[in-house]
Design an enzyme around this catalytic site. Sequence first.
Site, short mmCIF file in Angstrom:
data_model
loop_
_atom_site.label_atom_id
_atom_site.label_comp_id
_atom_site.label_asym_id
_atom_site.label_seq_id
_atom_site.Cartn_x
_atom_site.Cartn_y
_atom_site.Cartn_z
N TYR A 20 8.52 -2.32 -9.06
CA TYR A 20 9.34 -1.37 -8.30
C TYR A 20 9.31 -0.03 -9.02
CZ TYR A 20 12.57 -1.26 -4.35
OH TYR A 20 13.14 -1.06 -3.11
N GLU A 35 10.61 3.44 -7.67
CA GLU A 35 11.16 4.57 -6.91
C GLU A 35 11.12 5.84 -7.77
OE1 GLU A 35 14.45 2.82 -3.80
OE2 GLU A 35 15.11 3.37 -5.80
N ASP A 41 -3.77 17.72 10.27
CA ASP A 41 -3.76 16.26 10.27
C ASP A 41 -5.22 15.82 10.20
OD1 ASP A 41 -3.54 13.57 10.65
OD2 ASP A 41 -2.19 13.69 12.37
N THR A 69 -5.19 10.02 5.82
CA THR A 69 -5.15 8.60 5.46
C THR A 69 -6.19 8.34 4.39
OG1 THR A 69 -6.70 8.09 7.24
CG2 THR A 69 -4.35 7.83 7.73
N LYS A 108 -10.12 4.65 6.78
CA LYS A 108 -11.11 5.28 7.66
C LYS A 108 -12.38 5.61 6.86
CE LYS A 108 -7.68 7.08 10.93
NZ LYS A 108 -6.41 6.79 10.22
N ARG A 148 -5.35 0.99 3.00
CA ARG A 148 -4.52 1.57 4.06
C ARG A 148 -3.34 2.30 3.43
NH1 ARG A 148 -5.69 0.89 8.94
NH2 ARG A 148 -7.48 -0.43 9.41
#
Length: 433
Positions: free
Chosen positions: A67, A69, A213, A239, A242, A248
């Site tokens: 974890y 954060e 984008d 992203t 692709k 991903r």
Amino acid sequence: MSLIATSLPKTPWGTDLDALRRADPELAGVLLGEVERQSGGLQLIAAENFISRAVLTALGSPLANKYAEGYPGARHHGGCELVDLAERIAVDRAKALFGAEYANVQPHSGSSAVLAAYAALLRPGDTVLAMALPHGGHLTHGSPANFSGRWFDFVGYGVDRSTGLIDYEQVRALALAHRPKAIVCGSISYPRHPDYAAFREIADETGAYLIADAAHPIGLVAGGVAPNPVPYADVVCATTHKVLRGPRGGLILCGAGLAERIDRAVFPFTQGGAQMHTVAAKAVAFAEAATPGFATYAHQVVSNARTLAEVLTGEGLDLATGGTDTHLISADVTGLGLDGRTARGRLAAAGIVLDTCALPSPGRPAGYLKGIRLGTAALTTQGMGEAEMEQVGRLIGAALREDGAVRSQVATLAGIFPPYPASDDPRTGAGNH
């Protein structure tokens, strides 16, 4: 019906499945069934690719347990010294790869990256100019079903009906009329390079932020076969899968002056803890994309797309914009007496997997899809070249005509180019790039 795996060898990427077979044979069967599906057909979805064994290793690593954060050096949990290092490596590699002053590698997806960009620059009710969805815009570009269409006032620009190309005069006129807070350039089915300089000029003239984008072309940018939006846009969203061929996930690039706003918009405004196994896998992918081999791959992706486009034209498909500059092709199938969904179904039955897409359809009801969208990134990763693209194009035409012999031909071709070959043959396969 349950899929029960009874005999499971090692996966093609090297992971031993014995533990999963013992703990959950049903899911183990699903996993291997998906491996078989990906290997047994032609994967032409423009947003998909095959990642390397190195990326898969990072994704399946114990970093998934951590974890974290916050950001390196300022976490809300202890024990983050090594994941801090992984994230710093990913950030530095992304900055170097795209020539950006700043990178945030934590977004979980492209949509998450766009959400964070809007959160950093906009307030609810602000006006945004973006490509209209029927012309190829993404859900995050103003769909009423998406947060973007509910929180912001979107105005849509489109393409010229005769050429299929972006009408920059229309973009300018709409920007002058509506004075948007931000202009978004980017699409999910536009096969040509955007004119980032033209968008920048319009944004400057109207006092708008420019958000690029670049989810689809960012891998081509890394490979040197597409223009880089970083010098022109205030924020670039992308992203990491692709064409970029990573895990991903999402990525945001920006200038140093917006770095703090972008960071706060990602965490804590839109996301919680970063997925550190995915961040590490992004770092691996950025390193792979910086190699000469990846540049060769990117050039082959575009060459394959152009070859495939030419063959599809000969098979009777009407290509949007008349062709492609990128990895993707958008084609109108109504000339064959089909709609997009029917065409996709016929192709799927033959083992050819691709998407439908929106194309301008005057006089048609809302939601009518007359196009199919396909891309060459995954087949190129498998080692296919122009000769195979000629074959693929003919197979697509035959499948649309419901030729019953296509399925076996597709399986034969796919079998020659496995995504994860057992050997170290450098000719083919995601395991070797």
